[in-house]
Design a protein around this motif. Structure first.
Motif, mmCIF file in Angstrom:
data_model
loop_
_atom_site.group_PDB
_atom_site.id
_atom_site.type_symbol
_atom_site.label_atom_id
_atom_site.label_comp_id
_atom_site.label_asym_id
_atom_site.label_seq_id
_atom_site.Cartn_x
_atom_site.Cartn_y
_atom_site.Cartn_z
ATOM 1 N N LYS A 132 26.033 55.522 117.272
ATOM 2 C CA LYS A 132 26.790 55.735 116.082
ATOM 3 C C LYS A 132 26.267 56.650 114.904
ATOM 4 O O LYS A 132 25.223 56.306 114.783
ATOM 5 N N ARG A 133 27.163 57.384 114.505
ATOM 6 C CA ARG A 133 26.441 58.522 113.392
ATOM 7 C C ARG A 133 26.589 57.604 112.192
ATOM 8 O O ARG A 133 27.602 56.492 111.876
ATOM 9 N N ILE A 134 25.593 57.487 111.043
ATOM 10 C CA ILE A 134 25.709 56.773 109.820
ATOM 11 C C ILE A 134 26.364 58.110 108.994
ATOM 12 O O ILE A 134 25.984 58.896 108.692
ATOM 13 N N VAL A 135 27.519 57.166 108.052
ATOM 14 C CA VAL A 135 28.036 57.796 107.261
ATOM 15 C C VAL A 135 27.942 56.849 105.959
ATOM 16 O O VAL A 135 28.282 55.859 105.924
ATOM 17 N N PHE A 136 27.637 57.348 104.697
ATOM 18 C CA PHE A 136 27.442 56.555 103.528
ATOM 19 C C PHE A 136 28.480 56.940 102.551
ATOM 20 O O PHE A 136 29.139 57.879 102.715
ATOM 21 N N HIS A 137 28.887 55.872 102.088
ATOM 22 C CA HIS A 137 29.949 56.246 100.711
ATOM 23 C C HIS A 137 29.775 55.371 99.545
ATOM 24 O O HIS A 137 28.932 54.357 99.832
ATOM 25 N N CYS A 138 30.354 55.917 98.458
ATOM 26 C CA CYS A 138 30.295 54.991 97.250
ATOM 27 C C CYS A 138 31.357 55.196 96.492
ATOM 28 O O CYS A 138 32.425 54.879 96.862
ATOM 29 N N GLY A 139 31.537 55.210 95.236
ATOM 30 C CA GLY A 139 32.643 55.055 94.396
ATOM 31 C C GLY A 139 33.348 56.471 94.039
ATOM 32 O O GLY A 139 34.589 56.627 94.284
ATOM 33 N N SER A 140 32.593 57.632 94.195
ATOM 34 C CA SER A 140 33.086 59.037 93.879
ATOM 35 C C SER A 140 32.342 59.803 94.772
ATOM 36 O O SER A 140 32.748 61.114 95.003
ATOM 37 N N GLY A 141 31.222 59.574 95.361
ATOM 38 C CA GLY A 141 30.600 60.459 96.504
ATOM 39 C C GLY A 141 29.111 61.031 95.754
ATOM 40 O O GLY A 141 28.420 61.829 96.639
ATOM 41 N N VAL A 142 28.810 60.654 94.490
ATOM 42 C CA VAL A 142 27.736 61.041 94.091
ATOM 43 C C VAL A 142 26.404 60.167 94.556
ATOM 44 O O VAL A 142 25.377 60.835 94.985
ATOM 45 N N ARG A 143 26.609 58.918 94.501
ATOM 46 C CA ARG A 143 25.437 58.104 94.828
ATOM 47 C C ARG A 143 25.289 58.171 96.291
ATOM 48 O O ARG A 143 24.137 58.203 96.953
ATOM 49 N N SER A 144 26.356 58.251 97.175
ATOM 50 C CA SER A 144 26.091 58.661 98.517
ATOM 51 C C SER A 144 25.554 59.759 99.078
ATOM 52 O O SER A 144 24.775 59.728 99.919
ATOM 53 N N GLU A 145 25.701 60.839 98.336
ATOM 54 C CA GLU A 145 25.082 61.978 98.457
ATOM 55 C C GLU A 145 23.518 61.845 98.208
ATOM 56 O O GLU A 145 22.638 62.196 98.866
ATOM 57 N N ARG A 146 23.237 61.153 97.153
ATOM 58 C CA ARG A 146 21.872 60.809 96.928
ATOM 59 C C ARG A 146 21.157 60.126 97.724
ATOM 60 O O ARG A 146 20.033 60.382 98.294
ATOM 61 N N VAL A 147 21.741 59.066 98.277
ATOM 62 C CA VAL A 147 21.328 58.238 99.503
ATOM 63 C C VAL A 147 20.969 59.093 100.781
ATOM 64 O O VAL A 147 19.792 58.758 101.312
ATOM 65 N N ALA A 148 22.010 59.864 100.797
ATOM 66 C CA ALA A 148 21.834 60.889 102.140
ATOM 67 C C ALA A 148 20.761 61.729 102.056
ATOM 68 O O ALA A 148 19.894 61.911 103.057
ATOM 69 N N ARG A 149 20.467 62.173 101.088
ATOM 70 C CA ARG A 149 19.326 63.248 100.815
ATOM 71 C C ARG A 149 17.973 62.440 100.772
ATOM 72 O O ARG A 149 16.972 62.664 101.319
ATOM 73 N N ALA A 150 18.156 61.174 100.434
ATOM 74 C CA ALA A 150 16.550 60.238 100.453
ATOM 75 C C ALA A 150 16.411 60.071 101.976
ATOM 76 O O ALA A 150 15.297 60.101 102.304
ATOM 77 N N ALA A 151 17.517 59.693 102.604
ATOM 78 C CA ALA A 151 17.533 59.586 104.155
ATOM 79 C C ALA A 151 16.882 60.910 104.805
ATOM 80 O O ALA A 151 16.026 60.758 105.618
ATOM 81 N N MET A 152 17.295 62.047 104.381
ATOM 82 C CA MET A 152 16.883 63.255 104.991
ATOM 83 C C MET A 152 15.324 63.280 104.653
ATOM 84 O O MET A 152 14.462 63.715 105.522
ATOM 85 N N ASP A 153 15.059 63.069 103.188
ATOM 86 C CA ASP A 153 13.448 63.216 102.979
ATOM 87 C C ASP A 153 12.512 62.132 103.742
ATOM 88 O O ASP A 153 11.636 62.463 103.785
ATOM 89 N N ALA A 154 13.303 61.022 104.140
ATOM 90 C CA ALA A 154 12.458 60.022 104.646
ATOM 91 C C ALA A 154 12.522 60.477 106.448
ATOM 92 O O ALA A 154 11.880 59.791 107.286
ATOM 93 N N GLY A 155 12.991 61.805 106.755
ATOM 94 C CA GLY A 155 13.010 62.176 108.097
ATOM 95 C C GLY A 155 13.931 62.008 109.050
ATOM 96 O O GLY A 155 13.924 62.361 110.136
ATOM 97 N N ILE A 156 15.011 61.449 108.640
ATOM 98 C CA ILE A 156 16.567 61.364 109.369
ATOM 99 C C ILE A 156 17.033 62.731 109.183
ATOM 100 O O ILE A 156 17.314 63.446 108.241
#
Length: 126
Positions: free
Chosen positions: A66-90
């Motif tokens: 299953k693909r991981i999809v993040f969400h938050c209140g407006s899309g700002v925090r979820s994009e930050r977390v997604a970018r942190a996941a990318m920085d960690a090698g995902i």
């Protein structure tokens, strides 16, 4: 769906409708990165909670099934977390555009709080 490639990793930005369709088909794991208080007040039924303040990319499950999809209140925090996941090698990660506000604006079902009793209650699409 919008995609952005950064250093070989792909960040996908899914619409609310794309998320709901994939979630209904059990094709994604939806992870809410808001605070526990926000989640308790209202959340998408079945979404997992991993607050941004405690996010550890290395603890995420693999995405072979299953693909991981993040969400938050407006899309700002979820994009930050997604970018942190990318920085960690995902190499492939996604977040939901518009967050919970977009979900509610699109009149999607969620679990809310009954203000008279404080109990959780289903809020159905109009």
């Amino acid at each position: 769906m919008k995609t952005e490639t950064v250093d070989g990793a792909v960040l996908e930005t899914w619409t609310v409708d794309e998320v709901q369709s994939a979630f209904d088909r059990n094709e994604i794991v939806l992870i809410d990165v808001r605070t526990p208080q926000e989640y308790m007040f209202e959340h998408i039924d079945g979404a997992l909670l991993m607050p941004m303040a405690f996010f550890k990319a290395g603890k995420l499950p693999g995405q072979s099934e299953k693909r991981i999809v993040f969400h938050c209140g407006s899309g700002v925090r979820s994009e930050r977390v997604a970018r942190a996941a990318m920085d960690a090698g995902i190499g492939l990660i996604a977040h939901m555009e518009g967050g919970m506000a977009g979900w509610k604006a699109a009149q999607k079902p969620y679990i809310g709080t009954n203000m008279a009793t404080g109990a959780p209650q289903k809020v159905e699409a109009a």
